[in-house]
Design a protein around this motif. Structure first.
Motif, PDB file in Angstrom:
ATOM      1  N   VAL A 130       0.844  -1.197   0.000  1.00 26.34           N
ATOM      2  CA  VAL A 130       0.000   0.000   0.000  1.00 26.34           C
ATOM      3  C   VAL A 130       0.883   1.253   0.000  1.00 26.34           C
ATOM      4  CG1 VAL A 130      -1.742   1.307   1.288  1.00 26.34           C
ATOM      5  CG2 VAL A 130      -1.947  -1.175   1.093  1.00 26.34           C
ATOM      6  N   HIS A 131       1.963   1.208   0.757  1.00 26.53           N
ATOM      7  CA  HIS A 131       2.924   2.319   0.782  1.00 26.53           C
ATOM      8  C   HIS A 131       3.483   2.553  -0.621  1.00 26.53           C
ATOM      9  CE1 HIS A 131       6.598   4.560   1.713  1.00 26.53           C
ATOM     10  NE2 HIS A 131       6.079   4.815   2.905  1.00 26.53           N
ATOM     11  N   CYS A 132       3.862   1.492  -1.297  1.00 26.38           N
ATOM     12  CA  CYS A 132       4.407   1.572  -2.656  1.00 26.38           C
ATOM     13  C   CYS A 132       3.378   2.172  -3.621  1.00 26.38           C
ATOM     14  CB  CYS A 132       4.843   0.182  -3.113  1.00 26.38           C
ATOM     15  SG  CYS A 132       5.607   0.138  -4.740  1.00 26.38           S
ATOM     16  N   VAL A 133       2.139   1.750  -3.502  1.00 25.16           N
ATOM     17  CA  VAL A 133       1.069   2.275  -4.359  1.00 25.16           C
ATOM     18  C   VAL A 133       0.920   3.786  -4.131  1.00 25.16           C
ATOM     19  CG1 VAL A 133      -1.441   2.271  -4.718  1.00 25.16           C
ATOM     20  CG2 VAL A 133      -0.189   0.098  -4.598  1.00 25.16           C
ATOM     21  N   LEU A 134       0.905   4.209  -2.876  1.00 30.11           N
ATOM     22  CA  LEU A 134       0.758   5.636  -2.579  1.00 30.11           C
ATOM     23  C   LEU A 134       1.952   6.443  -3.094  1.00 30.11           C
ATOM     24  CD1 LEU A 134      -0.818   5.460   0.961  1.00 30.11           C
ATOM     25  CD2 LEU A 134      -1.823   6.567  -1.041  1.00 30.11           C
TER      26      LEU A 134
END
Length: 128
Positions: free
Chosen positions: A28-32
């Motif tokens: 999720v961090h990578c997506v953001l």
């Protein structure tokens, strides 16, 4: 992505109860991070594909992990905090992944702009 933005993302995810040390939290961090890279957010499917390659999983796995995270956050997080993030979403059902991610990315962009503004003000005051 700068360290300050990575820290902001991690802080926001922790605020919503996403463990930054978990594989799902990292995804999720990578997506953001990718959503925040340019002035125009890239397509979410492209972001999922890039994240999947980075983590060595299928795109569908990243999509499911993000969706599951949004659902869990919606069920576990304080309603006032969710309303602050998404005041337009008053339903009992969780928002879509894209809606939630874009709202969180917008919140992070605003925080970055506010920080830059305050830093400029401090610099001006020091110069005077």
């Amino acid at each position: 992505m700068g360290d300050a933005m990575a820290d902001d993302i991690q802080q926001q995810l922790e605020l919503f109860g996403v463990s930054p040390g978990s594989r799902v939290g990292a995804q999720v961090h990578c997506v953001l991070e990718q959503l925040l890279q340019g002035p125009v957010p890239p397509s979410l499917s492209g972001v999922y594909e890039t994240t999947a390659r980075r983590f060595g999983v299928r795109t569908a796995r990243v999509e499911r992990n993000v969706r599951k995270t949004v659902i869990c956050l919606w069920e576990r997080t304080d309603a006032a905090l969710l309303h602050e993030l998404m005041p337009w979403h008053a339903g009992e059902e969780p928002p879509g992944s894209r809606e939630f991610l874009c709202a969180l990315a917008a919140r992070l962009r605003i925080a970055r702009a506010e920080r830059a503004y305050h830093e400029r003000l401090l610099c001006r005051k020091k110069e005077e």
